[in-house]
Write an enzyme that holds these catalytic residues in place. Sequence first.
Site, short mmCIF file in Angstrom:
data_model
loop_
_atom_site.label_atom_id
_atom_site.label_comp_id
_atom_site.label_asym_id
_atom_site.label_seq_id
_atom_site.Cartn_x
_atom_site.Cartn_y
_atom_site.Cartn_z
N ASN A 193 62.40 30.40 10.30
CA ASN A 193 60.80 30.43 10.55
C ASN A 193 60.63 31.22 11.76
OD1 ASN A 193 58.03 29.83 11.32
ND2 ASN A 193 58.65 27.67 12.15
N LYS A 197 57.87 32.38 12.92
CA LYS A 197 56.76 31.89 14.06
C LYS A 197 55.97 33.22 14.10
CE LYS A 197 59.17 28.14 15.56
NZ LYS A 197 59.33 26.90 16.63
N GLU A 208 62.30 17.67 11.81
CA GLU A 208 62.38 18.40 12.95
C GLU A 208 61.93 17.57 14.18
OE1 GLU A 208 62.25 22.76 12.12
OE2 GLU A 208 60.25 22.27 12.27
N GLU A 226 54.15 22.45 15.47
CA GLU A 226 53.30 23.26 16.26
C GLU A 226 51.99 23.43 15.63
OE1 GLU A 226 55.88 26.56 16.40
OE2 GLU A 226 57.21 25.68 17.60
N HIS A 261 54.39 21.75 10.05
CA HIS A 261 55.17 22.07 11.19
C HIS A 261 54.49 21.43 12.29
CE1 HIS A 261 57.28 24.25 14.65
NE2 HIS A 261 58.25 24.49 13.37
N SER A 318 66.47 23.62 17.54
CA SER A 318 67.84 24.24 18.32
C SER A 318 69.06 24.24 17.51
CB SER A 318 67.97 23.43 19.55
OG SER A 318 66.85 23.64 20.26
N GLY A 357 62.84 24.41 20.10
CA GLY A 357 62.95 25.39 21.17
C GLY A 357 63.22 24.86 22.59
#
Length: 255
Positions: free
Chosen positions: A9, A11, A169, A99, A97, A215, A175
């Site tokens: 991904n 992003k 996730e 985010e 996701h 990560s 991240g």
Amino acid sequence: MRKKIVAGNWKMNMTLDEGHALVAGVLKGLPELSNDKQVVFAPPFLNIQHTVYQVEDVQHVHVAAQNCHSEVSGAYTGEVSAKMIAACDATYVIIGHSERREYCHETDAMLAQKTDVALDNGLKVIFCCGESLEIRDAGTQNEFVEAQLKAGLFHLHKHQLANIVVAYEPIWAIGTGRTASSQQAQDMHAHIRSVFAAQYGQPTADSLTILYGGSCKPSNAAELFACPDVDGGLIGGASLKAEEFLGIIDAMVKA
Ligand code: PEP
């Protein structure tokens, strides 16, 4: 046998030229992929068509969009529909996701609608779920993730599950450099599979690909992918460098 997948991904990273160089670098070092293994690139919308052309002759390598709109078409300035993504010959779309749930305020109901519109247009869905650190610390992560999956996916018919991949996730691992331990990942993946087994039966749950994301890097991928219910990874940061992404692909191939 269920599919093993490593999906990158990107992003909001990579211009067209940068994306081209990244994909070229990955393809150059790509190991042979058997029929049960896939590599997926999820570039920004602007790179999708180009990436599709780049990988079209490479077996078991596919392209995903990072999002699609929940409506079929219409007056939604700046948005991209599932039909447009499918018309570019992308295979997957990532939905839910964390985010997008957080920054774009995407609700469970919207994600269920996006899933429908994606499947209706022939796309496969990588459906993301995962808890915050607060929920993990409270020990209610299983219930939380179960509720996300029920709200987003459990309206689907059993046959549609063949076109769904789940990505677990944990938000606290995305991240942050803080990976879930392989035991934490395995426990949650086994829980997710049991939730699908209760709803759709064991054979359907056994064929569901469940990816880990958060990560993941070459140094921890082998241990994560060795877990019996971890079927690969959804990779953010480490998918932006060909060498790192290849290291993770290698871990999947050897798992
Ligand atoms: C992601 O955002 O899907 C992700 C897993 O990111 P990272 O690998 O950078 O934690």
